[in-house]
Design a protein around this motif. Structure first.
Motif, PDB file in Angstrom:
ATOM      1  N   ILE A 177       0.836  -1.203   0.000  1.00 25.08           N
ATOM      2  CA  ILE A 177       0.000   0.000   0.000  1.00 25.08           C
ATOM      3  C   ILE A 177       0.871   1.253   0.000  1.00 25.08           C
ATOM      4  N   ALA A 178       2.020   1.178   0.658  1.00 27.26           N
ATOM      5  CA  ALA A 178       2.940   2.319   0.627  1.00 27.26           C
ATOM      6  C   ALA A 178       3.400   2.611  -0.799  1.00 27.26           C
TER       7      ALA A 178
ATOM      8  N   ALA B 134      -8.623   6.467  -9.656  1.00 27.36           N
ATOM      9  CA  ALA B 134      -8.694   5.504 -10.755  1.00 27.36           C
ATOM     10  C   ALA B 134      -7.496   4.556 -10.759  1.00 27.36           C
ATOM     11  N   LEU B 135      -6.382   4.984 -10.188  1.00 24.71           N
ATOM     12  CA  LEU B 135      -5.229   4.095 -10.030  1.00 24.71           C
ATOM     13  C   LEU B 135      -5.399   3.195  -8.800  1.00 24.71           C
ATOM     14  N   ILE B 136      -5.763   3.794  -7.674  1.00 28.89           N
ATOM     15  CA  ILE B 136      -5.756   3.086  -6.392  1.00 28.89           C
ATOM     16  C   ILE B 136      -6.762   1.955  -6.337  1.00 28.89           C
TER      17      ILE B 136
ATOM     18  N   LEU C 219      -5.309  -6.753  -5.242  1.00 27.91           N
ATOM     19  CA  LEU C 219      -4.505  -7.198  -4.095  1.00 27.91           C
ATOM     20  C   LEU C 219      -5.355  -7.979  -3.092  1.00 27.91           C
ATOM     21  N   THR C 220      -6.563  -7.487  -2.839  1.00 29.48           N
ATOM     22  CA  THR C 220      -7.454  -8.126  -1.855  1.00 29.48           C
ATOM     23  C   THR C 220      -8.856  -8.223  -2.465  1.00 29.48           C
TER      24      THR C 220
ATOM     25  N   ARG D 194     -14.938  -5.825   7.093  1.00 28.72           N
ATOM     26  CA  ARG D 194     -13.596  -5.428   6.655  1.00 28.72           C
ATOM     27  C   ARG D 194     -13.715  -4.692   5.332  1.00 28.72           C
ATOM     28  N   PHE D 195     -13.134  -3.502   5.257  1.00 28.20           N
ATOM     29  CA  PHE D 195     -13.192  -2.747   4.005  1.00 28.20           C
ATOM     30  C   PHE D 195     -12.096  -1.684   3.982  1.00 28.20           C
ATOM     31  N   TRP D 196     -11.724  -1.318   2.764  1.00 27.98           N
ATOM     32  CA  TRP D 196     -10.768  -0.241   2.552  1.00 27.98           C
ATOM     33  C   TRP D 196     -11.495   1.098   2.543  1.00 27.98           C
TER      34      TRP D 196
END
Length: 256
Positions: free
Chosen positions: A13-14, A52-54, A61-62, A85-87
């Motif tokens: 994520i970094a 749009a990238l993230i 990834l998940t 669980r969520f971003w």
């Protein structure tokens, strides 16, 4: 809920936050294209390009973790987060600072589990600094050259506090609260940088009496917890996520 390798995910994520920062900077150096969201707050093409990238990277990834992202929510795209669980993604926090070219804007990516933030990254594209933390694993900061060091909150002097507060969202409630504190120094910063100052031991208290959304705070909140700090509502109750409309109440972030 499957177990995540949080330190490994945090490293990924970094990198993602830095990639988003590189997308944002050309807009910052030029003339940002500014529009308005449904609530009247500003939005730029940089917000949209970074998101749009993230979002696709997080989904790859998940795949089993839904992504709540600021611009998507503004467009009515709200995923089911009932699994716990969520971003939470704010691709450009501190849009006013961005538009006014003051540099105090960040990329925020945080992970919530069962109402609490557990992992977060905050990145300032202008100077290349990045702060990251995973609850239970500690927190760190990394400069533009990739040099990384562990960080933690400091033990506050109860008679001489350093208070950090919003640069763009000060109000009478905030000033009244700060007036009750034994303040040695008062610092104004924009965006999620205020969490970073407390997490790295540079400030003691960050009170917020203005409106925020969960994507504004999740990454910084996780960082602060990982660094040994706390964040509560003004009445001392836990500050939880997955609220209706993802809207936050007032809060106080503290170091040691």
């Amino acid at each position: 809920m499957t177990e995540l390798d949080k330190p490994a995910v945090l490293d990924r994520i970094a990198v993602l936050a830095r990639d988003a920062g590189r997308i944002i900077l050309p807009y910052y150096d030029g003339d940002p294209v500014v529009g308005s969201k449904y609530d009247g707050s500003p939005v730029t093409a940089a917000d949209q390009a970074a998101e749009a990238l993230i979002v696709p990277v997080l989904r790859a990834l998940t795949p089993d973790i839904p992504v709540v992202a600021e611009e998507a929510v503004a467009a009515g795209q709200i995923p089911d987060v009932s699994g716990g669980r969520f971003w939470l993604v704010d691709p450009l926090d501190g849009t006013k600072e961005f538009i006014q070219k003051r540099g105090d804007f960040t990329v925020n990516i945080g992970l919530v589990e069962n109402g609490a933030p557990v992992l977060g990254v905050v990145h300032t594209p202008v100077d290349g600094m990045l702060w990251a933390g995973s609850v239970g694993d500690g927190a760190w900061e990394e400069d533009a050259d990739g040099n990384r060091r562990a960080i933690s909150v400091r033990k506050a002097d109860p008679a001489a506090l350093t208070v950090v507060a919003s640069k763009s969202h000060r109000n009478p409630e905030l000033e009244a609260y700060i007036a009750t504190l034994p303040v040695r120094e008062s610092v104004s910063r924009g965006s999620a940088l205020k969490f970073c100052l407390v997490a790295r031991g540079e400030a003691d208290v960050y009170p917020r009496t203005g409106p925020t959304m969960e994507w504004d705070t999740a990454a910084g909140h996780a960082l602060l917890l990982a660094a040994g700090g706390t964040l509560t509502a003004f009445d001392g109750t836990p500050f939880l996520y997955s609220k209706p409309d993802f809207r936050n109440g007032f809060f106080i972030a503290r170091g040691g």
